[in-house]
Design a protein around this motif. Structure first.
Motif, PDB file in Angstrom:
ATOM      1  N   ASP A   8      19.121 -41.936  69.813  1.00 18.54           N
ATOM      2  CA  ASP A   8      18.887 -41.597  68.259  1.00 18.54           C
ATOM      3  C   ASP A   8      17.218 -42.009  67.841  1.00 18.54           C
ATOM      4  OD1 ASP A   8      21.366 -40.710  67.997  1.00 18.54           O
ATOM      5  OD2 ASP A   8      22.013 -42.674  67.178  1.00 18.54           O
ATOM      6  N   GLU A   9      16.895 -43.220  68.510  1.00 18.78           N
ATOM      7  CA  GLU A   9      15.214 -43.843  67.938  1.00 18.78           C
ATOM      8  C   GLU A   9      14.328 -42.918  68.650  1.00 18.78           C
ATOM      9  OE1 GLU A   9      15.497 -48.019  68.280  1.00 18.78           O
ATOM     10  OE2 GLU A   9      16.984 -48.263  66.931  1.00 18.78           O
ATOM     11  N   ARG A  10      14.416 -42.644  70.001  1.00 22.90           N
ATOM     12  CA  ARG A  10      13.307 -42.214  70.857  1.00 22.90           C
ATOM     13  C   ARG A  10      13.498 -40.894  71.412  1.00 22.90           C
ATOM     14  NH1 ARG A  10      10.223 -46.257  69.079  1.00 22.90           N
ATOM     15  NH2 ARG A  10       9.896 -47.823  70.677  1.00 22.90           N
ATOM     16  N   GLY A  11      14.745 -40.254  71.307  1.00 24.61           N
ATOM     17  CA  GLY A  11      15.013 -39.134  72.183  1.00 24.61           C
ATOM     18  C   GLY A  11      14.076 -38.012  71.711  1.00 24.61           C
ATOM     19  N   GLU A  12      13.896 -37.636  70.451  1.00 26.07           N
ATOM     20  CA  GLU A  12      13.044 -36.655  69.978  1.00 26.07           C
ATOM     21  C   GLU A  12      11.613 -36.765  70.290  1.00 26.07           C
ATOM     22  OE1 GLU A  12      11.895 -34.328  65.906  1.00 26.07           O
ATOM     23  OE2 GLU A  12      12.164 -36.518  65.901  1.00 26.07           O
ATOM     24  N   LEU A  13      11.054 -38.214  70.272  1.00 19.71           N
ATOM     25  CA  LEU A  13       9.705 -38.416  70.545  1.00 19.71           C
ATOM     26  C   LEU A  13       9.467 -38.166  72.077  1.00 19.71           C
ATOM     27  CD1 LEU A  13       7.135 -39.636  69.704  1.00 19.71           C
ATOM     28  CD2 LEU A  13       8.094 -41.844  69.976  1.00 19.71           C
ATOM     29  N   TRP A  14      10.485 -38.735  72.820  1.00 16.24           N
ATOM     30  CA  TRP A  14      10.240 -38.730  74.508  1.00 16.24           C
ATOM     31  C   TRP A  14      10.283 -37.250  74.808  1.00 16.24           C
ATOM     32  CZ3 TRP A  14      14.837 -42.587  75.809  1.00 16.24           C
ATOM     33  CH2 TRP A  14      14.470 -43.693  75.721  1.00 16.24           C
ATOM     34  N   LEU A  15      11.171 -36.435  74.064  1.00 15.25           N
ATOM     35  CA  LEU A  15      11.095 -34.987  74.708  1.00 15.25           C
ATOM     36  C   LEU A  15      10.051 -34.428  74.246  1.00 15.25           C
ATOM     37  CD1 LEU A  15      14.993 -33.986  74.233  1.00 15.25           C
ATOM     38  CD2 LEU A  15      13.501 -34.619  76.491  1.00 15.25           C
ATOM     39  N   ALA A  16       9.381 -34.557  73.100  1.00 20.68           N
ATOM     40  CA  ALA A  16       8.104 -33.828  72.460  1.00 20.68           C
ATOM     41  C   ALA A  16       7.067 -34.468  73.212  1.00 20.68           C
ATOM     42  CB  ALA A  16       7.927 -34.236  70.958  1.00 20.68           C
ATOM     43  N   LEU A  17       6.869 -35.669  73.841  1.00 20.76           N
ATOM     44  CA  LEU A  17       5.669 -36.103  74.710  1.00 20.76           C
ATOM     45  C   LEU A  17       5.820 -35.575  76.215  1.00 20.76           C
ATOM     46  CD1 LEU A  17       5.273 -39.672  73.034  1.00 20.76           C
ATOM     47  CD2 LEU A  17       4.043 -37.241  72.632  1.00 20.76           C
ATOM     48  N   ALA A  18       7.005 -35.346  76.558  1.00 24.79           N
ATOM     49  CA  ALA A  18       7.039 -35.072  78.295  1.00 24.79           C
ATOM     50  C   ALA A  18       6.285 -33.843  78.746  1.00 24.79           C
ATOM     51  CB  ALA A  18       8.635 -34.640  78.624  1.00 24.79           C
ATOM     52  N   PRO A  19       5.783 -32.823  77.960  1.00 17.89           N
ATOM     53  CA  PRO A  19       5.021 -31.798  78.307  1.00 17.89           C
ATOM     54  C   PRO A  19       3.469 -32.321  78.747  1.00 17.89           C
ATOM     55  CG  PRO A  19       6.206 -30.917  76.410  1.00 17.89           C
ATOM     56  CD  PRO A  19       6.529 -32.470  76.514  1.00 17.89           C
ATOM     57  N   LEU A  20       3.273 -33.541  78.265  1.00 17.54           N
ATOM     58  CA  LEU A  20       1.826 -34.084  78.967  1.00 17.54           C
ATOM     59  C   LEU A  20       2.095 -34.372  80.542  1.00 17.54           C
ATOM     60  CD1 LEU A  20       1.542 -36.814  76.203  1.00 17.54           C
ATOM     61  CD2 LEU A  20       0.128 -34.922  76.384  1.00 17.54           C
ATOM     62  N   TRP A  21       2.990 -34.214  81.147  1.00 17.59           N
ATOM     63  CA  TRP A  21       3.213 -34.377  82.539  1.00 17.59           C
ATOM     64  C   TRP A  21       3.554 -33.233  83.257  1.00 17.59           C
ATOM     65  CZ3 TRP A  21       4.387 -38.614  79.218  1.00 17.59           C
ATOM     66  CH2 TRP A  21       3.811 -39.887  79.757  1.00 17.59           C
ATOM     67  N   LEU A  22       3.501 -31.872  82.496  1.00 12.83           N
ATOM     68  CA  LEU A  22       3.705 -30.637  83.263  1.00 12.83           C
ATOM     69  C   LEU A  22       2.408 -30.243  83.967  1.00 12.83           C
ATOM     70  CD1 LEU A  22       5.954 -28.923  80.762  1.00 12.83           C
ATOM     71  CD2 LEU A  22       6.586 -30.030  82.753  1.00 12.83           C
ATOM     72  N   GLU A  23       2.640 -29.421  84.826  1.00 18.57           N
ATOM     73  CA  GLU A  23       1.429 -29.027  85.576  1.00 18.57           C
ATOM     74  C   GLU A  23       0.407 -28.564  84.964  1.00 18.57           C
ATOM     75  OE1 GLU A  23       2.197 -26.023  88.621  1.00 18.57           O
ATOM     76  OE2 GLU A  23       3.530 -24.803  87.624  1.00 18.57           O
ATOM     77  N   ARG A  24       0.635 -27.669  83.735  1.00 16.28           N
ATOM     78  CA  ARG A  24      -0.226 -26.852  83.019  1.00 16.28           C
ATOM     79  C   ARG A  24      -0.754 -27.808  81.729  1.00 16.28           C
ATOM     80  NH1 ARG A  24       2.145 -26.107  78.209  1.00 16.28           N
ATOM     81  NH2 ARG A  24       4.316 -25.964  77.971  1.00 16.28           N
ATOM     82  N   GLU A  25      -1.758 -27.401  81.319  1.00 15.67           N
ATOM     83  CA  GLU A  25      -2.403 -28.175  80.147  1.00 15.67           C
ATOM     84  C   GLU A  25      -1.653 -27.672  78.850  1.00 15.67           C
ATOM     85  OE1 GLU A  25      -4.769 -30.278  79.788  1.00 15.67           O
ATOM     86  OE2 GLU A  25      -4.866 -30.571  82.078  1.00 15.67           O
ATOM     87  N   PRO A  26      -1.275 -28.767  78.030  1.00 16.45           N
ATOM     88  CA  PRO A  26      -0.508 -28.360  76.742  1.00 16.45           C
ATOM     89  C   PRO A  26      -1.209 -27.264  76.061  1.00 16.45           C
ATOM     90  CG  PRO A  26      -0.619 -30.839  77.355  1.00 16.45           C
ATOM     91  CD  PRO A  26      -1.595 -30.332  78.430  1.00 16.45           C
ATOM     92  N   ARG A  27      -0.520 -26.465  75.485  1.00 17.77           N
ATOM     93  CA  ARG A  27      -1.322 -25.579  74.462  1.00 17.77           C
ATOM     94  C   ARG A  27      -1.427 -26.027  73.088  1.00 17.77           C
ATOM     95  NH1 ARG A  27       2.640 -22.281  77.399  1.00 17.77           N
ATOM     96  NH2 ARG A  27       4.179 -22.900  76.242  1.00 17.77           N
ATOM     97  N   GLU A  28      -2.063 -25.368  72.010  1.00 15.26           N
ATOM     98  CA  GLU A  28      -2.213 -25.940  70.953  1.00 15.26           C
ATOM     99  C   GLU A  28      -0.874 -26.092  70.121  1.00 15.26           C
ATOM    100  OE1 GLU A  28      -5.070 -26.900  69.068  1.00 15.26           O
ATOM    101  OE2 GLU A  28      -6.098 -26.509  71.055  1.00 15.26           O
ATOM    102  N   THR A  29      -0.052 -25.096  70.335  1.00 21.98           N
ATOM    103  CA  THR A  29       1.300 -25.278  69.978  1.00 21.98           C
ATOM    104  C   THR A  29       2.078 -26.557  70.345  1.00 21.98           C
ATOM    105  OG1 THR A  29       2.062 -23.858  71.563  1.00 21.98           O
ATOM    106  CG2 THR A  29       1.700 -22.969  69.356  1.00 21.98           C
TER     107      THR A  29
END
Length: 129
Positions: A8-29
């Motif tokens: 409840d407290e962190r789930g949305e934040l964690w999932l939003a930030l997870a793309p920082l670790w993907l192989e591609r650079e994050p897009r503007e969106t």
């Protein structure tokens, strides 16, 4: 703290930030979404840094180092289970150990994190890092 409270407290934040670790650079969106979610959480830049270093990096860095890791996208349900399990154990000596080694676990995503924190500072009207 129990698992549901963590989600409840962190789930949305964690999932939003997870793309920082993907192989591609994050897009503007991707960055815009991350900033939007961060703004909904009342965390300082310093507190966000510790979320990055202690709550996220130990779990997500394993995905980067694994040959069979998930690099293109994450299974949100599986990732949330891993993050909750890690954070339920993140007390005492474990917290201190991860703090000590956080430079290693954040290394691969640090440039993206710095870019994101600059954007958050601009959105908040704060001086940059």
């Amino acid at each position: 703290m129990d698992a549901q409270t963590l989600v409840d407290e962190r789930g949305e934040l964690w999932l939003a930030l997870a793309p920082l670790w993907l192989e591609r650079e994050p897009r503007e969106t991707d960055y815009a979404r991350m900033v939007e979610v961060i703004q909904r959480h009342d965390l300082t830049l310093h507190e966000l840094e510790w979320v990055f270093r202690l709550e996220l990096a130990p779990v997500l860095a394993r995905h980067q180092m694994s040959v069979a890791g998930e690099w293109r996208r994450f299974d949100d349900h599986k990732l949330m289970r891993q993050l909750v399990a890690h954070n339920l154990r993140l007390t005492g000596w474990r917290r201190r150990s991860w703090a000590l080694f956080s430079g290693l676990t954040t290394m691969m995503a640090r440039h993206r994190w710095s870019e994101l924190m600059e954007r958050v500072a601009v959105a908040r009207g704060e001086p940059g890092l």
